[in-house]
Design an enzyme around this catalytic site. Structure first.
Site, PDB file in Angstrom:
ATOM      1  N   LYS A 117      -7.218  10.632  -7.436  1.00 62.04           N
ATOM      2  CA  LYS A 117      -6.256  10.678  -8.432  1.00 62.04           C
ATOM      3  C   LYS A 117      -5.432   9.333  -8.366  1.00 62.04           C
ATOM      4  O   LYS A 117      -4.898   9.105  -7.284  1.00 62.04           O
ATOM      5  CB  LYS A 117      -5.276  11.848  -8.071  1.00 62.04           C
ATOM      6  CG  LYS A 117      -3.893  11.977  -9.027  1.00 62.04           C
ATOM      7  CD  LYS A 117      -3.203  13.423  -8.503  1.00 62.04           C
ATOM      8  CE  LYS A 117      -1.894  13.159  -9.290  1.00 62.04           C
ATOM      9  NZ  LYS A 117      -0.920  14.534  -9.061  1.00 62.04           N
ATOM     10  N   ASP A 155       1.821   9.038  -6.139  1.00 59.59           N
ATOM     11  CA  ASP A 155       0.728  10.012  -6.717  1.00 59.59           C
ATOM     12  C   ASP A 155      -0.574   9.520  -6.807  1.00 59.59           C
ATOM     13  O   ASP A 155      -1.220   9.889  -7.618  1.00 59.59           O
ATOM     14  CB  ASP A 155       1.485  10.529  -8.211  1.00 59.59           C
ATOM     15  CG  ASP A 155       1.109  11.889  -8.106  1.00 59.59           C
ATOM     16  OD1 ASP A 155       0.376  12.592  -7.173  1.00 59.59           O
ATOM     17  OD2 ASP A 155       1.072  12.260  -9.437  1.00 59.59           O
ATOM     18  N   ASP A 215       4.471   9.579 -11.278  1.00 59.07           N
ATOM     19  CA  ASP A 215       4.343  10.659 -11.999  1.00 59.07           C
ATOM     20  C   ASP A 215       5.975  10.919 -12.145  1.00 59.07           C
ATOM     21  O   ASP A 215       6.448  11.579 -11.030  1.00 59.07           O
ATOM     22  CB  ASP A 215       3.626  11.590 -10.880  1.00 59.07           C
ATOM     23  CG  ASP A 215       3.672  13.289 -11.509  1.00 59.07           C
ATOM     24  OD1 ASP A 215       4.177  13.411 -12.733  1.00 59.07           O
ATOM     25  OD2 ASP A 215       3.342  14.094 -10.852  1.00 59.07           O
ATOM     26  N   ARG A 230      -4.527  17.215 -12.404  1.00 58.12           N
ATOM     27  CA  ARG A 230      -5.651  18.168 -12.842  1.00 58.12           C
ATOM     28  C   ARG A 230      -6.369  17.668 -14.155  1.00 58.12           C
ATOM     29  O   ARG A 230      -7.609  17.796 -14.628  1.00 58.12           O
ATOM     30  CB  ARG A 230      -5.423  19.585 -12.687  1.00 58.12           C
ATOM     31  CG  ARG A 230      -4.379  20.134 -13.696  1.00 58.12           C
ATOM     32  CD  ARG A 230      -4.021  21.643 -13.001  1.00 58.12           C
ATOM     33  NE  ARG A 230      -2.959  21.373 -12.191  1.00 58.12           N
ATOM     34  CZ  ARG A 230      -2.310  22.441 -11.442  1.00 58.12           C
ATOM     35  NH1 ARG A 230      -2.640  23.544 -11.785  1.00 58.12           N
ATOM     36  NH2 ARG A 230      -1.555  22.150 -10.537  1.00 58.12           N
ATOM     37  N   ASP A 290       3.884  18.562 -15.976  1.00 63.08           N
ATOM     38  CA  ASP A 290       3.736  18.021 -14.523  1.00 63.08           C
ATOM     39  C   ASP A 290       2.693  18.367 -13.781  1.00 63.08           C
ATOM     40  O   ASP A 290       2.368  17.794 -12.670  1.00 63.08           O
ATOM     41  CB  ASP A 290       5.111  18.447 -13.779  1.00 63.08           C
ATOM     42  CG  ASP A 290       5.431  17.631 -12.684  1.00 63.08           C
ATOM     43  OD1 ASP A 290       4.876  16.698 -12.371  1.00 63.08           O
ATOM     44  OD2 ASP A 290       6.353  18.111 -11.775  1.00 63.08           O
ATOM     45  N   LYS A 313      10.573  15.943 -13.652  1.00 63.90           N
ATOM     46  CA  LYS A 313      10.856  16.279 -12.130  1.00 63.90           C
ATOM     47  C   LYS A 313      12.498  16.156 -11.954  1.00 63.90           C
ATOM     48  O   LYS A 313      12.924  15.318 -12.651  1.00 63.90           O
ATOM     49  CB  LYS A 313      10.244  15.203 -11.085  1.00 63.90           C
ATOM     50  CG  LYS A 313       8.668  15.782 -10.940  1.00 63.90           C
ATOM     51  CD  LYS A 313       8.046  14.818  -9.922  1.00 63.90           C
ATOM     52  CE  LYS A 313       6.408  15.135 -10.065  1.00 63.90           C
ATOM     53  NZ  LYS A 313       6.212  16.472  -9.499  1.00 63.90           N
ATOM     54  N   GLU A 358      -0.234  17.404 -14.000  1.00 67.26           N
ATOM     55  CA  GLU A 358      -1.058  16.262 -14.829  1.00 67.26           C
ATOM     56  C   GLU A 358      -2.378  15.929 -14.092  1.00 67.26           C
ATOM     57  O   GLU A 358      -3.306  15.304 -14.786  1.00 67.26           O
ATOM     58  CB  GLU A 358       0.008  15.145 -15.310  1.00 67.26           C
ATOM     59  CG  GLU A 358      -0.028  13.953 -14.103  1.00 67.26           C
ATOM     60  CD  GLU A 358       0.795  14.795 -12.847  1.00 67.26           C
ATOM     61  OE1 GLU A 358       1.343  15.559 -12.789  1.00 67.26           O
ATOM     62  OE2 GLU A 358       0.540  14.131 -12.013  1.00 67.26           O
TER      63      GLU A 358
HETATM   64  N1  BES Z   1       1.980  14.774  -7.780  1.00 70.43           N
HETATM   65  C1  BES Z   1       2.520  16.071  -8.045  1.00 70.43           C
HETATM   66  C2  BES Z   1       2.209  16.866  -6.812  1.00 70.43           C
HETATM   67  C3  BES Z   1       3.228  16.686  -5.423  1.00 70.43           C
HETATM   68  C4  BES Z   1       4.512  16.848  -5.686  1.00 70.43           C
HETATM   69  C5  BES Z   1       2.677  15.816  -4.563  1.00 70.43           C
HETATM   70  C6  BES Z   1       5.264  16.676  -4.578  1.00 70.43           C
HETATM   71  C7  BES Z   1       3.312  15.552  -3.389  1.00 70.43           C
HETATM   72  C8  BES Z   1       4.924  16.028  -3.617  1.00 70.43           C
HETATM   73  C9  BES Z   1       1.792  16.916  -8.987  1.00 70.43           C
HETATM   74  O1  BES Z   1       1.420  16.100 -10.278  1.00 70.43           O
HETATM   75  C10 BES Z   1       2.636  18.012  -9.661  1.00 70.43           C
HETATM   76  O2  BES Z   1       3.676  17.616 -10.092  1.00 70.43           O
HETATM   77  N2  BES Z   1       2.386  19.393  -9.143  1.00 70.43           N
HETATM   78  C11 BES Z   1       3.070  20.271  -9.888  1.00 70.43           C
HETATM   79  C12 BES Z   1       2.200  21.381 -10.316  1.00 70.43           C
HETATM   80  C13 BES Z   1       3.098  22.488 -10.557  1.00 70.43           C
HETATM   81  C14 BES Z   1       3.828  22.188 -12.155  1.00 70.43           C
HETATM   82  C15 BES Z   1       2.153  23.793 -11.078  1.00 70.43           C
HETATM   83  C16 BES Z   1       4.049  20.933  -8.583  1.00 70.43           C
HETATM   84  O3  BES Z   1       3.367  20.757  -7.481  1.00 70.43           O
HETATM   85  O4  BES Z   1       5.172  21.179  -8.567  1.00 70.43           O
HETATM   86 ZN    ZN Z   2       0.998  14.222  -9.821  1.00 72.57          ZN
HETATM   87 MN    MN Z   3       3.152  16.060 -11.678  1.00 73.04          MN
END
Ligand code: BES
Ligand code: ZN
Ligand code: MN
Length: 493
Positions: free
Chosen positions: A265, A288, A270, A351, A347, A277, A349
């Site tokens: 990834k 990210d 992000d 996947r 968010d 966020k 994204e």
């Molecule tokens: N890059 C983030 C995941 C992340 C968050 C990694 C904090 C490390 C620390 C990912 O893109 C994301 O935002 N995931 C969301 C998914 C949710 C919206 C289902 C998450 O984990 O909040």
């Molecule tokens: Zn992300």
């Molecule tokens: Mn995200």
């Protein structure tokens, strides 16, 4: 730092500092005994006096010795000699490195190479010493206007008189891993305004230029459009930086050998998109792209070691930003595989870009596909910052990764990828939703990816908790490069 082999017996060795092990109950390692006999029993006297207890990771620097050729000694505690586990050894070596970091010593000879570690051999010791000594000397100075203070230690020699070939092998492997880790840390620590998808593509091209059997291919948005990567491209639509699909190919085996494929990834920032966020800690979302950094580091290490394998690294890279043209909650996009996706949260994204890269991976007729992604905050909730999350559709692959992780001391913990969880991804309007609700977020993210990986053996590493550290010591870790290179070494053996 330069790493060398030292095969001169201690009696005739010359060095600024000799690193030797001591154990609990005033026991000396063989190297410490030899040094003791050359120095008026200084070491045993210090142990008797209680200056060092010999507990794991205790250190004592003796800054003067009555011996002209060995100027100093660093005593390192290894605990109970019969109970020296891999983890304890690594902790002790790291402690030795951190002690020397604060001194003026320019070069040292390390006798910890020769200690018996449970279930490990001398090549493993050498590999770990190189990794553990290199890591604390990493600095990120690219963006500071004043040059940082340089550390004195510039050379470490691993001591072994008899098993020189095995030590040299481990040393070379350790160096390739350490340099891969360093590369991964550096691109990860770079800020998002410097490390863009274009920058990542340039780094891949550089690695290809430096190694004759590595090639890089960069696909532009127009190319991805032709391939039908509607999911990936939907994420990048909200960004002014053009997305890149970066492929690095390393050929170390004959053309008929199916490659090991890594997919990383590469979200260079992000922000969450329209599902923005919260502000606190958002700077850390420059990390990210740590999955893609690990792909670069691993491919570089494999090429340095000229492993007899074929390996492909695929990096979908983009930003995720809010914008008038960005994805909106409720939007439906069509992936390269033909599945339609309802984007309920912009968010989620990672996947969305990974699914098209995982479909693209089929073109390489992979033996196995392993993706690495800072995919879910839920992984931190479940596992903290100790192991990476491991999920997959193949037990052999997952077990191989598990065992490589134990050897590399780069831990993983497997989570179930059961069909029962798939229902959480149901959508009223498209084939699949991009989020699965509050419960089991790491698992439902992997479930999403599993819809696109049915044609091959696949494992997913969620490195959201392990790829970087927050707080005062904020910085990338370079994980899981050690695990992946160990997996490759095991496959090559
Ligand atoms: N890059 C983030 C995941 C992340 C968050 C990694 C904090 C490390 C620390 C990912 O893109 C994301 O935002 N995931 C969301 C998914 C949710 C919206 C289902 C998450 O984990 O909040
Ligand atoms: Zn992300
Ligand atoms: Mn995200």
């Amino acid at each position: 730092m330069d790493f060398l082999l030292a095969n001169t017996p201690i009696e005739t060795l010359e060095t600024e500092c000799l690193i030797v092990a001591v154990f609990e109950n005033e026991q000396l390692s063989p190297a410490a005994k030899t040094l003791d006999s050359l120095t008026d029993s200084i070491i045993s006297k210090m142990l008797q006096r209680g200056d060092i207890k010999g507990k794991v990771a205790d250190t004592l620097l003796i800054n003067y010795l009555p011996n002209k050729s060995i100027q100093r000694a660093l005593l390192v505690g290894l605990g109970d000699a019969d109970k020296l586990s891999a983890k304890k050894f690594r902790r002790a070596v790291a402690s030795a490195a951190n002690t020397l970091k604060t001194t003026q010593i320019g070069s040292a000879v390390c006798c910890l190479t020769e200690e018996n570690v449970i279930k490990q051999n001398i090549s493993w010791n050498a590999r770990q010493i190189v990794e553990a000594f290199d890591a604390p000397f990493y600095q990120f100075n690219d963006c500071k206007s004043k040059a940082a203070d340089k550390f004195s230690l510039a050379q470490l020699s691993l001591h072994s008189v008899t098993e020189t070939d095995a030590v040299q092998t481990g040393l070379n492997q350790g160096l390739a891993i350490a340099q891969g880790v360093s590369l991964a840390k550096h691109v990860s620590d770079l800020p998002g305004n410097i490390c863009t998808p274009t920058y990542l593509a340039e780094q891949a091209v550089k690695i290809a230029e430096q190694h004759p059997n590595v090639t890089a291919e960069i696909l532009e948005e127009a190319d991805m459009q032709k391939l039908g990567m509607g999911s990936f491209l939907s994420v990048s639509r909200g960004s002014r930086q053009p997305a890149k699909l970066i492929t690095l190919e390393y050929k170390g085996a004959d053309a008929a050998t199916q490659p090991i494929v890594f997919v990383g990834k590469g979200l260079t920032f992000d922000a969450g998109g329209i599902s923005l966020k919260p502000g606190a800690g958002m700077d850390e979302m420059k990390y990210d792209m740590c999955g893609s950094a690990a792909v670069l580091g691993t491919l570089q290490a494999a090429a340095e070691l000229q492993l007899p394998l074929n390996i492909v690294g695929i990096i979908p890279s983009s930003e995720n930003m809010p914008d008038g043209d960005a994805n909106k909650p409720g939007d439906i996009v069509t992936s390269m595989a033909g599945l339609t996706i309802e984007i309920l949260n912009t968010d989620a994204e990672g996947r969305l870009i990974l699914c098209d890269a995982l479909t693209y991976a089929k073109k390489y007729n992979p033996d196995v596909v392993i993706d690495l992604a800072t995919l879910t905050g839920a992984c931190l909730v479940a596992l903290g910052r100790v192991p990476s999350g491991l999920l997959g559709n193949d037990d052999t692959l997952c077990n191989d990764l598990q065992s490589a992780s134990e050897t590399a001391l780069d831990s993983v913990w497997r989570l179930p990828l059961w069909d029962e969880y798939q229902d959480q991804l149901k959508s009223n309007f498209a084939d699949i939703a991009n989020i699965g609700g509050r419960d089991a977020g790491t698992i439902t993210a992997a479930c999403f990816l599993s819809r696109f990986t049915k044609d091959y053996q696949w494992a997913h590493l969620d490195i959201a908790g392990t790829a970087w550290k927050s707080g005062e010591a904020k910085g990338a870790t370079g994980r899981p490069v050690p695990l992946l290179v160990q997996y490759l070494l095991n496959r090559a053996a």
